[in-house]
Design a protein around this motif. Structure first.
Motif, PDB file in Angstrom:
ATOM      1  N   GLN A   1      55.490 -33.445 -15.014  1.00  0.00           N
ATOM      2  CA  GLN A   1      56.289 -32.439 -15.296  1.00  0.00           C
ATOM      3  C   GLN A   1      55.826 -31.691 -14.621  1.00  0.00           C
ATOM      4  OE1 GLN A   1      56.886 -29.736 -18.716  1.00  0.00           O
ATOM      5  NE2 GLN A   1      58.335 -31.768 -19.056  1.00  0.00           N
TER       6      GLN A   1
ATOM      7  N   ASN B   1      65.757 -35.412 -12.893  1.00  0.00           N
ATOM      8  CA  ASN B   1      66.324 -35.531 -14.959  1.00  0.00           C
ATOM      9  C   ASN B   1      66.411 -37.152 -14.666  1.00  0.00           C
ATOM     10  OD1 ASN B   1      68.363 -35.553 -16.966  1.00  0.00           O
ATOM     11  ND2 ASN B   1      66.593 -34.710 -17.337  1.00  0.00           N
ATOM     12  N   SER B   2      66.767 -37.698 -14.104  1.00  0.00           N
ATOM     13  CA  SER B   2      66.592 -39.220 -13.901  1.00  0.00           C
ATOM     14  C   SER B   2      66.140 -39.555 -11.701  1.00  0.00           C
ATOM     15  CB  SER B   2      67.477 -39.451 -13.816  1.00  0.00           C
ATOM     16  OG  SER B   2      68.293 -41.059 -14.277  1.00  0.00           O
TER      17      SER B   2
ATOM     18  N   PHE C   1      61.123 -34.105 -13.893  1.00  0.00           N
ATOM     19  CA  PHE C   1      59.678 -34.943 -13.609  1.00  0.00           C
ATOM     20  C   PHE C   1      59.741 -34.752 -12.201  1.00  0.00           C
ATOM     21  CE2 PHE C   1      62.204 -37.899 -13.801  1.00  0.00           C
ATOM     22  CZ  PHE C   1      61.999 -39.290 -12.840  1.00  0.00           C
TER      23      PHE C   1
ATOM     24  N   THR D   1      54.448 -39.371 -15.857  1.00  0.00           N
ATOM     25  CA  THR D   1      54.973 -38.566 -15.502  1.00  0.00           C
ATOM     26  C   THR D   1      54.283 -38.025 -15.308  1.00  0.00           C
ATOM     27  OG1 THR D   1      55.794 -38.810 -17.670  1.00  0.00           O
ATOM     28  CG2 THR D   1      56.920 -39.542 -16.083  1.00  0.00           C
TER      29      THR D   1
ATOM     30  N   ILE E   1      64.310 -44.034 -15.248  1.00  0.00           N
ATOM     31  CA  ILE E   1      63.513 -42.796 -15.739  1.00  0.00           C
ATOM     32  C   ILE E   1      64.744 -41.877 -15.886  1.00  0.00           C
ATOM     33  CG2 ILE E   1      61.163 -41.720 -15.559  1.00  0.00           C
ATOM     34  CD1 ILE E   1      60.545 -43.122 -12.871  1.00  0.00           C
ATOM     35  N   THR E   2      64.260 -41.110 -17.327  1.00  0.00           N
ATOM     36  CA  THR E   2      65.017 -40.587 -17.750  1.00  0.00           C
ATOM     37  C   THR E   2      64.615 -39.396 -18.710  1.00  0.00           C
ATOM     38  OG1 THR E   2      67.151 -41.402 -17.842  1.00  0.00           O
ATOM     39  CG2 THR E   2      67.323 -39.456 -18.881  1.00  0.00           C
ATOM     40  N   GLY E   3      64.468 -38.219 -17.765  1.00  0.00           N
ATOM     41  CA  GLY E   3      63.951 -36.968 -19.341  1.00  0.00           C
ATOM     42  C   GLY E   3      65.090 -36.416 -20.436  1.00  0.00           C
TER      43      GLY E   3
ATOM     44  N   TYR F   1      59.674 -38.482 -21.906  1.00  0.00           N
ATOM     45  CA  TYR F   1      60.505 -39.213 -20.706  1.00  0.00           C
ATOM     46  C   TYR F   1      60.910 -41.047 -21.215  1.00  0.00           C
ATOM     47  CZ  TYR F   1      59.375 -35.166 -17.697  1.00  0.00           C
ATOM     48  OH  TYR F   1      58.909 -34.017 -17.281  1.00  0.00           O
TER      49      TYR F   1
END
Length: 223
Positions: free
Chosen positions: A166, A143-144, A82, A164, A74-76, A54
């Motif tokens: 998951q 994802n975001s 997450f 984070t 926040i981006t995976g 992330y």
């Protein structure tokens, strides 16, 4: 009958175990300080040691007004999702130690929150941290996620700290953003403490001229 009960228990445990702590990070001083989920509560042996999938991006990366907001996202990577998180801002310097100036949350997150998120009171700041209130994405994860944040009235550079989740047993703690410069400029309407105001300055400048004029008028009368 026993087989049915056993299968039901296995299914319940599996469903309970795939998501983040459903109500988000609990309101506890140690949670604000350590930003680490309970290993027991997450059926886990502890946080992941590898690189987090992330990323934290902040825009803009410099603030010059206490009224200015920035966006934290926040981006995976590669579509990684997450289900839970804990986010707060702290002053730099950051990594390594947990002194009083490092662990205290600063600033405030906006009231315009993404779905299934809530404020968390950290460092006596009712909006000093952000966490999930239910498993994000209806349990499927997201994802975001983007949020708004404003600084305190004082300056000082900060970093955002992120934990984070998951899935319930897999989480990363205390990931850091890049440095954000907080340089609050004084209002142009305010004078510097101890310095004369503009009206006082004009009065002092004109005083000799006024005294000379009065003296001249008195001299003319005596003549």
């Amino acid at each position: 009958m026993n087989v049915f009960i056993s299968v039901s228990l296995v299914l319940m445990i599996h469903l309970y175990g795939v998501g983040a702590y459903p109500s988000g990070a609990p309101q506890k001083p140690e949670v604000c300080r350590d930003m680490e989920p309970s290993a027991q509560g997450h059926n886990s042996t502890g946080p992941q040691n590898g690189i987090s999938p992330y990323n934290i991006t902040v825009s803009p990366n410099k603030i010059t007004s206490a009224d200015q907001e920035l966006t934290v996202t926040i981006t995976g990577t590669n579509g990684t999702t997450f289900r839970g998180f804990l986010l707060q801002a702290r002053r730099v310097p950051t990594p390594g130690t947990f002194g009083p100036t490092v662990i205290a949350a600063v600033g405030a997150f906006s009231d315009m929150l993404p779905k299934d998120t809530k404020h968390l009171n950290c460092n006596s700041k009712p909006k000093g941290a952000l966490t999930h209130i239910a498993r994000l994405g209806g349990g499927n994860g997201v994802n975001s996620l983007s949020v708004k944040w404003k600084p305190d009235s004082t300056g000082g550079n900060i970093k955002f700290w992120l934990t984070t989740v998951q899935v319930r047993q897999i989480y990363w703690i205390r990931e850091l953003s890049s440095v954000v410069e907080i340089q609050i400029q004084p209002s142009s309407n305010n004078t510097t403490p101890g310095s004369p105001s503009s009206s006082t300055t004009i009065y002092i400048t004109l005083m000799p001229l006024l005294l000379a004029l009065v003296a001249q008028l008195l001299l003319q009368r005596t003549n």
